[in-house]
Design an enzyme around this catalytic site. Structure first.
Site, PDB file in Angstrom:
ATOM      1  N   PHE A 114      48.217  83.769  67.864  1.00  0.00           N
ATOM      2  CA  PHE A 114      49.489  83.191  66.909  1.00  0.00           C
ATOM      3  C   PHE A 114      50.142  82.146  67.730  1.00  0.00           C
ATOM      4  O   PHE A 114      50.644  82.484  68.954  1.00  0.00           O
ATOM      5  CB  PHE A 114      50.267  84.365  66.583  1.00  0.00           C
ATOM      6  CG  PHE A 114      51.271  83.893  65.483  1.00  0.00           C
ATOM      7  CD1 PHE A 114      51.074  83.946  64.056  1.00  0.00           C
ATOM      8  CD2 PHE A 114      52.567  83.687  65.662  1.00  0.00           C
ATOM      9  CE1 PHE A 114      51.804  83.438  63.129  1.00  0.00           C
ATOM     10  CE2 PHE A 114      53.505  83.261  64.905  1.00  0.00           C
ATOM     11  CZ  PHE A 114      53.109  83.010  63.513  1.00  0.00           C
ATOM     12  N   ASP A 185      49.729  91.882  71.979  1.00  0.00           N
ATOM     13  CA  ASP A 185      50.673  91.784  70.869  1.00  0.00           C
ATOM     14  C   ASP A 185      50.045  92.582  69.562  1.00  0.00           C
ATOM     15  O   ASP A 185      48.858  92.282  69.431  1.00  0.00           O
ATOM     16  CB  ASP A 185      50.613  90.226  70.746  1.00  0.00           C
ATOM     17  CG  ASP A 185      51.497  89.746  69.244  1.00  0.00           C
ATOM     18  OD1 ASP A 185      51.904  90.767  68.266  1.00  0.00           O
ATOM     19  OD2 ASP A 185      52.072  88.915  69.335  1.00  0.00           O
ATOM     20  N   TYR A 210      58.510  94.052  61.059  1.00  0.00           N
ATOM     21  CA  TYR A 210      58.730  93.670  59.369  1.00  0.00           C
ATOM     22  C   TYR A 210      57.420  93.567  58.681  1.00  0.00           C
ATOM     23  O   TYR A 210      57.469  93.367  57.290  1.00  0.00           O
ATOM     24  CB  TYR A 210      59.375  92.422  59.356  1.00  0.00           C
ATOM     25  CG  TYR A 210      59.056  91.433  60.467  1.00  0.00           C
ATOM     26  CD1 TYR A 210      57.739  90.641  59.949  1.00  0.00           C
ATOM     27  CD2 TYR A 210      59.842  90.735  61.460  1.00  0.00           C
ATOM     28  CE1 TYR A 210      57.373  89.578  60.898  1.00  0.00           C
ATOM     29  CE2 TYR A 210      59.261  90.132  62.211  1.00  0.00           C
ATOM     30  CZ  TYR A 210      58.143  89.444  62.276  1.00  0.00           C
ATOM     31  OH  TYR A 210      57.608  88.375  62.946  1.00  0.00           O
ATOM     32  N   LYS A 211      56.132  93.814  59.300  1.00  0.00           N
ATOM     33  CA  LYS A 211      55.165  93.707  58.686  1.00  0.00           C
ATOM     34  C   LYS A 211      54.734  95.225  58.240  1.00  0.00           C
ATOM     35  O   LYS A 211      55.192  95.821  57.320  1.00  0.00           O
ATOM     36  CB  LYS A 211      53.837  93.103  59.574  1.00  0.00           C
ATOM     37  CG  LYS A 211      54.022  91.687  59.988  1.00  0.00           C
ATOM     38  CD  LYS A 211      52.931  91.258  60.725  1.00  0.00           C
ATOM     39  CE  LYS A 211      53.472  90.030  61.554  1.00  0.00           C
ATOM     40  NZ  LYS A 211      53.705  88.701  60.767  1.00  0.00           N
ATOM     41  N   ARG A 357      44.421  85.352  52.705  1.00  0.00           N
ATOM     42  CA  ARG A 357      44.590  86.403  53.428  1.00  0.00           C
ATOM     43  C   ARG A 357      45.054  87.771  52.574  1.00  0.00           C
ATOM     44  O   ARG A 357      45.944  87.408  51.803  1.00  0.00           O
ATOM     45  CB  ARG A 357      45.941  86.330  54.530  1.00  0.00           C
ATOM     46  CG  ARG A 357      45.404  85.579  55.764  1.00  0.00           C
ATOM     47  CD  ARG A 357      46.388  86.074  56.698  1.00  0.00           C
ATOM     48  NE  ARG A 357      47.773  85.821  56.477  1.00  0.00           N
ATOM     49  CZ  ARG A 357      48.805  86.287  57.306  1.00  0.00           C
ATOM     50  NH1 ARG A 357      48.541  86.397  58.715  1.00  0.00           N
ATOM     51  NH2 ARG A 357      49.956  86.143  57.015  1.00  0.00           N
TER      52      ARG A 357
HETATM   53  C1  LIG Z   1      50.808  87.697  66.307  1.00  0.00           C
HETATM   54  C2  LIG Z   1      52.276  87.495  66.332  1.00  0.00           C
HETATM   55  N1  LIG Z   1      52.891  87.038  67.389  1.00  0.00           N
HETATM   56  C3  LIG Z   1      54.326  86.428  66.999  1.00  0.00           C
HETATM   57  C4  LIG Z   1      54.967  86.384  66.125  1.00  0.00           C
HETATM   58  C5  LIG Z   1      56.277  85.783  66.037  1.00  0.00           C
HETATM   59  O1  LIG Z   1      57.234  86.859  65.691  1.00  0.00           O
HETATM   60  P1  LIG Z   1      58.699  86.608  65.485  1.00  0.00           P
HETATM   61  O2  LIG Z   1      58.835  85.702  64.406  1.00  0.00           O
HETATM   62  O3  LIG Z   1      59.202  87.703  65.121  1.00  0.00           O
HETATM   63  O4  LIG Z   1      59.266  86.125  66.865  1.00  0.00           O
HETATM   64  C6  LIG Z   1      54.010  86.630  65.094  1.00  0.00           C
HETATM   65  C7  LIG Z   1      54.804  86.320  63.441  1.00  0.00           C
HETATM   66  O5  LIG Z   1      54.196  86.661  62.355  1.00  0.00           O
HETATM   67  C8  LIG Z   1      52.824  87.121  64.957  1.00  0.00           C
HETATM   68  O6  LIG Z   1      51.942  87.431  64.149  1.00  0.00           O
END
Ligand SMILES: Cc1ncc(COP(=O)(O)O)c(C=O)c1O
Length: 398
Positions: A114, A185, A210-211, A357
């Site tokens: 990400f 992660d 939140y997911k 998705r």
């Molecule tokens: C794999 C991954 N890492 C990091 C993040 C970023 O998270 P945040 O916006 O809570 O900092 C996300 C957000 O969807 C994510 O899917």
């Protein structure tokens, strides 16, 4: 007793006529959350005022809820804490790892990660100095790229776009064999798959709530530090609530005991209260049952779509062991197709450049929804219902 998914489904408030396949982005509202929020706001904040920190146990929420999440990710109790956003937790885990491996300068990640994880790593390298760098390779090349130059491997277990799942145990074992640490992660795997951070020997793990954990928009993130590092890892973001004695107000920082040191500042009490209620849904859920059901739903969706929607190309690995709980398809007009689907009540999302998705969350999705979604998707494609100007105008959030 096997998990009763009709019982978990009754614990959610989903709008009538909607098939919600986006719990991998934002989980829906658990029924118990509004009352818990009301209680936290009106009875606790309203009546207790500042005494709520002690009387309502607000200060302990980050570690108490950390223990509830530990069960869901195969972690040891007492080694997970909530707070901040996931990007911040990524930074913390990376910074501590680099400090624990001082002779090395490379963070290794993959191009499927990400972007925020990569951006945080870049920013950290910039702060540490020109010797530090982030190296990214294709997801399938990660194992071979782990060598003696690597200080820390930073991998998102399930790819946010394709749903591809990395092998935590294998990659971590290779990292350890060459003297590197591994940061995982779990944004797209906590609450979605059978995550096993202790068994997989992860050094650090981070994730959002939140997911699949349904804490609501902007809910706090979590961080896990392996017990062997709990008293060793030094927090780069050394905020007062990670201090050994925050209310001594010492002028110098001393890290708190174990996971407490990964706290930074004041916890988001209302969001934690929402998460607390949302986690009740998991009380009767066995993770092995969740994984089995998730595979069943994903398989049914892939089979249905491939039979009924000739224009779509599967972007997710076909082998269930190689994927998380989402299925992605490519379509050159993916954005418009998704908008047309949403207009018909099937909510998934779009990731550039061409990915549709669909998240499958056994807590509230069953085979009837899978069939319904396939039917509507097939109709939209067969009739080109997506080919309208209003479906092609990009919104801020896709
Ligand atoms: C794999 C991954 N890492 C990091 C993040 C970023 O998270 P945040 O916006 O809570 O900092 C996300 C957000 O969807 C994510 O899917």
């Amino acid at each position: 007793m096997p998990t009763d998914f009709s019982a978990t489904r009754a614990l959610f408030d989903l709008p009538e006529g909607v098939i919600y396949l986006d719990g991998n982005s934002l989980g829906p509202l658990p029924r118990a959350v509004p009352a818990r929020l009301q209680q936290a706001a009106v009875d606790e904040w309203g009546q207790m005022l500042i005494t709520g920190w002690n009387k309502a146990g607000w200060m302990d929420l980050p570690t108490r809820l950390g223990d509830r999440i530990a069960r869901l990710i195969g972690a040891e109790a007492g080694h997970v804490v909530l707070g901040d956003t996931l990007s911040i937790k990524v930074y913390q885990a990376l910074a501590s790892s680099l400090e624990m491996n001082p002779k090395r300068r490379v963070i290794l990640s993959d191009t499927g990660n990400f972007p925020s994880d990569l951006y945080m790593a870049e920013g950290l390298c910039r702060t540490l100095g020109p010797d530090y760098s982030l190296k990214t390779v294709a997801p399938e090349d990660v194992l071979d790229a782990i060598d003696e130059s690597v200080a820390v491997l930073m991998i998102t277990e399930v790819d946010y776009r394709t749903g591809r799942r990395h092998d935590m145990a294998a990659l971590t074992a290779k990292a350890h064999a060459v003297g590197a640490l591994a940061v995982w992660d779990l944004a797209h795997s906590a609450g979605a798959t059978d995550v096993k951070v202790a068994e997989g020997k992860a050094d650090f793990a981070v994730g959002c709530t939140y997911k699949y954990l349904n804490s609501g928009p902007g809910g706090p993130a979590f961080i896990y530090v392996a017990p062997r590092h709990a008293e060793v890892a030094r927090p780069a973001l050394s905020g007062w609530l990670g201090h050994e004695a925050p209310f001594a107000f010492d002028l110098n920082y001393r890290p708190g005991a174990g996971i407490e040191r990964m706290r930074v500042g004041t916890p988001p009490v209302l969001q934690l209260a929402a998460l607390d209620a949302a986690l009740d849904v998991w009380d009767g859920v066995e993770i092995a049952d969740l994984r089995a059901r998730s595979i069943e739903l994903c398989e049914a969706f892939i089979k249905g779509v491939e039979a009924a929607c000739p224009g779509l190309e599967l972007a997710t690995p076909r082998d269930p062991a190689m994927r998380g709980s989402q299925v992605s398809f490519r379509h050159p007009e993916g954005y418009a197709v998704m908008q047309a689907l949403i207009a018909r009540g099937v909510i998934g999302d779009f990731r550039a450049p061409d990915i549709l998705r669909f998240g499958f969350t056994p807590l509230y999705i069953g085979l009837a929804e899978v069939e319904g979604a396939v039917k509507i998707l097939a109709e939209i494609l067969a009739t080109n219902a997506w080919d309208r100007p209003e479906f092609k105008t990009r919104a801020k959030v896709t």
